[in-house]
Design a protein around this motif. Sequence first.
Motif: not given
Length: 584
Positions: A17-20, A317-323
């Motif tokens: 139930x996260x953003x993805x 999270x270095x380049x903010x790619x996860x979401x």
Amino acid sequence: MVSPSISKKVDFLVVGGGPVGLLAANLIVQAGLSVRIVDIEYEPNHWGRGDWIHGRTLELLERAGLEDELLKTGVKVDKMSSYMNGELQKEIPFVPEETESKHEYLLCVGQHITESSLQSQLSNHDVQVERPSTVVSMNRDQSKDSEYPITATIMHLQEGNSTEDVQCKYVLGCDGAHSDIRQQLGIVNEGETSETHAGVLDALIRTNFASRKEVCIVQSDHAKTISMFPRENGLTRLFVHFNENEHEQRKEQHNRNKIQLEDIQREAKRALLPHRIEFLGILYWSVYVVGQRYASRLDSKDQRVFLCGDAAHSQSPTLGQGVNTGFGDVFNLIWKIVMVERGQLDRKYLSTYHSERWPVAQNVLKIDKIAAKAAAGHQSADYCEVVEKHRLFTAGYGISYENNKHDDVSLVWDSGQDGLKLDYYMKPGMRAPNFKVFGYKTGKKTRLFDVIASHEQAPRWLSYTLFVLANDLRSTHDVVSMFLNETSKAASLLPPTNIVIVTTSTADQVSAYKNLMDTDRIVIDKLNQAQCHRAYHNRASGFSNEEENVQIVLVRPDGYIGTIIRSDDAILLSNRILMIRLQQ
């Protein structure tokens, strides 16, 4: 107890139930399909985690009408600066200047706000995340005519670990880096975890450091490299990039198992010298281990279970790619499944989810590894160079899908025109830019995809688009008119398709042919030397306003170019489009 109104048969079961997972559920209900979504957490996390939404991701959210609340809440950052010993070294746009988009910036907004916005939209369809619940097993019905081939056993942890069986057509594993769904499929999670650590905190701060409204990379001779950027509601996020092996040394020296909050604060203060920083309130802090891991496959053999987001690939999270990468997964996958269920796409094309998204994930992890290593060193210039070099890709605009000539299952095609050298500026598989144009009927500036948005009934991500690059209608009106007529005849054989005519003619010149076409769908390419035509034109011959050839650009529902066809033969143009679509 589970409400008796909740169906035991659904099209999709989303795990996570996260953003993805929430985005996937939103797209599913927009398509008119049924969904249940479960999450093992008792309640959503309210702080921390991913808070960068890149420009390309905003374009995708806009296609689904899900961007509005985020844009109102988040902070738009359009440039990035690097500092050394308190002195500004370099300042660059966050998105390369050649990008054509309404969203040429980074949006900084907390993940909890993204989740809240998506859940609010989902609630309008009476869908809620079932917490705390998880899928403990999945069994297959092997018969070919089974409408619901998967029976998933859901365990509800707050109800005495009670279980229920749910029949579904598809299961989406959006359940994070430690995905149970991935493990149940027996898919190996490959990659590595380094000894590099970084500290992160979200805080209310007071400082005389000037650059608080942009992404800043700050380094000094006597401190760790830090990154800082604004957040919603006056918050600031700080990353402290600790050196490799420093975490292990600290464990030995201080007999504790992780870097502490005071370490993060101290290094931030040292890096910002001679400027001052005061922490008025810490809302969240954590330490993460830098690593890059990926699933060996993104789907089950029968293309009924798919992995998305961190379940498929995880990085720092270095380049903010996860979401952003997870959202890209969902937009790539859901339209294909919907069209399969509607009989508009052959089931075999679901395999393109893995063949298209797996290479993207590999590139994300490769760049993340380089950037994280550079940030963990004391060479801020190296880190800035990595960020600048890869910003087109990390912002999402540089992501593209290749046409595998050795694979007959592809949703990116060469035109099949013998003897034509396909040396375009824009190529099949690339993102279709949202160029600025003039609306013929309004005479006002607009963008290509906004012309579609003002007319369509269904969500844009469920329709193909045909851009007819007509050049000067005084030379091409017969070809364009015949093409539109032939395409109209074949409309019943095509999935939903929007058509936009792009011309270099003036409004007065267009008026002579307005009875031949829908004037609401005509736009005039007169900005920046006909930038739309120039971008799509054949490199070998160069672009001239006197060109007589017509180009057809077929854009997929996810906004990527399916194919480009160039000819002065209307029948050939329409036949190529029809042939490509019928192959599906």
